[in-house]
Design an enzyme around this catalytic site. Sequence first.
Site, PDB file in Angstrom:
ATOM      1  N   LYS A 138     -33.513 -10.678   2.405  1.00 41.30           N
ATOM      2  CA  LYS A 138     -32.917 -11.613   3.382  1.00 41.30           C
ATOM      3  C   LYS A 138     -33.492 -11.369   4.777  1.00 41.30           C
ATOM      4  CE  LYS A 138     -28.652 -10.761   5.287  1.00 41.30           C
ATOM      5  NZ  LYS A 138     -28.651 -10.869   6.742  1.00 41.30           N
ATOM      6  N   ASN A 139     -33.489 -10.095   5.175  1.00 42.30           N
ATOM      7  CA  ASN A 139     -33.823  -9.807   6.573  1.00 42.30           C
ATOM      8  C   ASN A 139     -35.306  -9.962   6.884  1.00 42.30           C
ATOM      9  OD1 ASN A 139     -31.155  -9.422   6.998  1.00 42.30           O
ATOM     10  ND2 ASN A 139     -31.236  -7.179   7.123  1.00 42.30           N
ATOM     11  N   ARG A 150     -26.214 -14.719  13.496  1.00 38.28           N
ATOM     12  CA  ARG A 150     -26.744 -14.152  14.722  1.00 38.28           C
ATOM     13  C   ARG A 150     -28.276 -14.090  14.722  1.00 38.28           C
ATOM     14  NH1 ARG A 150     -25.930 -10.173  18.796  1.00 38.28           N
ATOM     15  NH2 ARG A 150     -27.871  -9.237  18.156  1.00 38.28           N
ATOM     16  N   ASP A 164     -19.872 -10.615  16.859  1.00 37.84           N
ATOM     17  CA  ASP A 164     -19.671 -11.073  15.490  1.00 37.84           C
ATOM     18  C   ASP A 164     -18.872 -10.033  14.731  1.00 37.84           C
ATOM     19  OD1 ASP A 164     -21.384  -9.061  14.882  1.00 37.84           O
ATOM     20  OD2 ASP A 164     -22.851 -10.283  13.846  1.00 37.84           O
ATOM     21  N   ASP A 209     -26.595  -0.980   6.625  1.00 29.54           N
ATOM     22  CA  ASP A 209     -26.121  -2.051   5.737  1.00 29.54           C
ATOM     23  C   ASP A 209     -25.808  -1.544   4.326  1.00 29.54           C
ATOM     24  OD1 ASP A 209     -26.466  -3.668   7.885  1.00 29.54           O
ATOM     25  OD2 ASP A 209     -28.072  -4.889   7.041  1.00 29.54           O
TER      26      ASP A 209
HETATM   27  C1  UD1 Z   1     -30.859  -6.389  11.813  1.00 32.80           C
HETATM   28  C2  UD1 Z   1     -30.355  -6.837  10.459  1.00 32.80           C
HETATM   29  C3  UD1 Z   1     -29.009  -6.194  10.133  1.00 32.80           C
HETATM   30  C4  UD1 Z   1     -29.111  -4.679  10.259  1.00 32.80           C
HETATM   31  C5  UD1 Z   1     -29.719  -4.284  11.603  1.00 32.80           C
HETATM   32  C6  UD1 Z   1     -29.974  -2.797  11.743  1.00 32.80           C
HETATM   33  C7  UD1 Z   1     -31.233  -9.067  10.217  1.00 32.80           C
HETATM   34  C8  UD1 Z   1     -30.941 -10.511  10.092  1.00 32.80           C
HETATM   35  N1  UD1 Z   1     -30.202  -8.275  10.440  1.00 32.80           N
HETATM   36  O1  UD1 Z   1     -29.893  -6.856  12.770  1.00 32.80           O
HETATM   37  O2  UD1 Z   1     -28.643  -6.545   8.812  1.00 32.80           O
HETATM   38  O3  UD1 Z   1     -27.833  -4.112  10.169  1.00 32.80           O
HETATM   39  O4  UD1 Z   1     -30.971  -4.968  11.817  1.00 32.80           O
HETATM   40  O5  UD1 Z   1     -30.836  -2.369  10.737  1.00 32.80           O
HETATM   41  O6  UD1 Z   1     -32.356  -8.633  10.082  1.00 32.80           O
HETATM   42  N2  UD1 Z   1     -28.627  -4.088  20.416  1.00 32.80           N
HETATM   43  C9  UD1 Z   1     -28.429  -4.105  21.781  1.00 32.80           C
HETATM   44  N3  UD1 Z   1     -29.180  -4.965  22.528  1.00 32.80           N
HETATM   45  C10 UD1 Z   1     -30.131  -5.773  21.990  1.00 32.80           C
HETATM   46  C11 UD1 Z   1     -30.347  -5.732  20.599  1.00 32.80           C
HETATM   47  C12 UD1 Z   1     -29.574  -4.875  19.833  1.00 32.80           C
HETATM   48  O7  UD1 Z   1     -27.586  -3.392  22.318  1.00 32.80           O
HETATM   49  O8  UD1 Z   1     -30.793  -6.512  22.726  1.00 32.80           O
HETATM   50  C13 UD1 Z   1     -27.814  -3.172  19.584  1.00 32.80           C
HETATM   51  C14 UD1 Z   1     -26.952  -3.959  18.607  1.00 32.80           C
HETATM   52  O9  UD1 Z   1     -25.745  -4.365  19.219  1.00 32.80           O
HETATM   53  C15 UD1 Z   1     -26.713  -2.949  17.502  1.00 32.80           C
HETATM   54  C16 UD1 Z   1     -28.030  -2.135  17.504  1.00 32.80           C
HETATM   55  O10 UD1 Z   1     -28.645  -2.400  18.751  1.00 32.80           O
HETATM   56  O11 UD1 Z   1     -25.668  -2.085  17.858  1.00 32.80           O
HETATM   57  C17 UD1 Z   1     -28.958  -2.502  16.369  1.00 32.80           C
HETATM   58  O12 UD1 Z   1     -29.237  -3.874  16.433  1.00 32.80           O
HETATM   59  P1  UD1 Z   1     -30.586  -4.505  15.886  1.00 32.80           P
HETATM   60  O13 UD1 Z   1     -31.483  -3.419  15.378  1.00 32.80           O
HETATM   61  O14 UD1 Z   1     -31.108  -5.425  16.914  1.00 32.80           O
HETATM   62  O15 UD1 Z   1     -30.048  -5.320  14.643  1.00 32.80           O
HETATM   63  P2  UD1 Z   1     -30.245  -6.860  14.329  1.00 32.80           P
HETATM   64  O16 UD1 Z   1     -31.656  -7.254  14.502  1.00 32.80           O
HETATM   65  O17 UD1 Z   1     -29.200  -7.645  15.022  1.00 32.80           O
END
Ligand code: UD1
Length: 417
Positions: free
Chosen positions: A22-23, A92, A116, A305
């Site tokens: 998916k990701n 998201r 979320d 996850d």
């Molecule tokens: C992606 C995955 C999700 C997985 C996550 C971590 C997809 C669609 N989703 O989510 O399933 O759990 O990676 O492996 O691929 N953060 C900030 N600021 C930002 C960006 C992120 O503070 O600008 C924080 C987020 O709130 C979170 C952490 O960083 O606490 C990790 O987020 P991130 O690695 O960005 O995850 P996603 O890309 O949202």
Amino acid sequence: MGQIIIDGGARLQGTVTVGGAKNAALKEMVAAILVPGRHQLNNVPDIADVALMGELLSHIGCRLQREGTTLWIVSPERLNPEAPLELVRKMRASIVVLGPLLARCGEARVALPGGDDLGARPIDMHLEGLQQMGASFRLSHGVLEGEALNGLTGAEIELSFPSVGATENLMLAGVAAKGETIIVNAAREPEIVDLARHLNAMGASVTGEGTPMLHVTGTPNLSPAEHTVIPDRLEAGTYAIAGAITGGDVTVTGCSPTLLRMELSKLEDAGCQVRKGEDWLRIEGPERPQPIDFVTLPYPGFHTDLHPQMVALLTVASGTSIVTENLYDSRFRYVGELARMGADISIESQHAVIRGKPELSGCPVLAPDIRAGAALVLAGLRAEGTTVVGDVHHIDRGYNGLVDKLRAMGAAIARSD
Ligand code: UD1
């Protein structure tokens, strides 16, 4: 909203095949924004999030066609650079259209995702990186309006945390920007490596994928490509834990065990026997798992996850386990549902202390998000009596045919919509 009904106690036995990740698929679909023409993705999972991303790309102007696991995306010359709230709210990951839209159109309007199921989840790193590349943003009535009238220009961007989404947004922007973008402290997830492969097949120059230093050289000569999505390590890990929690004997095929090193080694520590080949793994679960401790971390650490599914396993361990969640502030929301099934778990900030019990007891529970929903199903497989998991639409976001696949391995499980 749909329910999954499980009569616990069956020992799973058999083989299950996993689909595409998916990701990875979601971001590789977005890559179609970068250049007009017909793009082809193979091994695309048939899950709700892929359908949602399809809706978003249609809104932007693409046409999509699906046959089995192959998805074609026809990207037009002129795009509608907009992601509306109803889609961004449901998923998201929609935020990754921001970078490529700015690079291609010089403007983008994306509804601000907000929080979320997993917590606040800010996008500051996405925005700061794109600003360094020449974009400017203003927030107007909940919509983020971005502008880069002279296009985006490569920059050296240091991420304060290896965010998966920010790394992908900046990679996608970088391949269509002028000059070189260097992403320092980039995420190293296998899905990012796969996205890099896809972009390189489109004529991009991305190097350093899988390391903390990504180099992306922009080019005006991108073209559509055909790409096969990597297997879903989260789906594979979920079935491995399903084998473990039922004391079963489950073989997972079409997967990449090397992408699950940490998780499989923790399952071994919990008393499972794990065997693996290049594209399969076999897990035999113990009568009762041993307690283990683990912390979630960016790849190659234990994947956040797979944390709820592993906690479900540890609720029936022969002792006390400690699990530390480092990525999300609200990931433990499902613990109250497991407690209704008799689990003994206490939470102290980002730590969970799980005192294993011999049995769980089936009851009605609600799936709060994709992975916690899967964890509740796994707990139901082990529990005595009947478990009814509600709000199954969360599970549908990330799993295709979960009920059928578990039933084929001997679970007493059904779905009602
Ligand atoms: C992606 C995955 C999700 C997985 C996550 C971590 C997809 C669609 N989703 O989510 O399933 O759990 O990676 O492996 O691929 N953060 C900030 N600021 C930002 C960006 C992120 O503070 O600008 C924080 C987020 O709130 C979170 C952490 O960083 O606490 C990790 O987020 P991130 O690695 O960005 O995850 P996603 O890309 O949202």
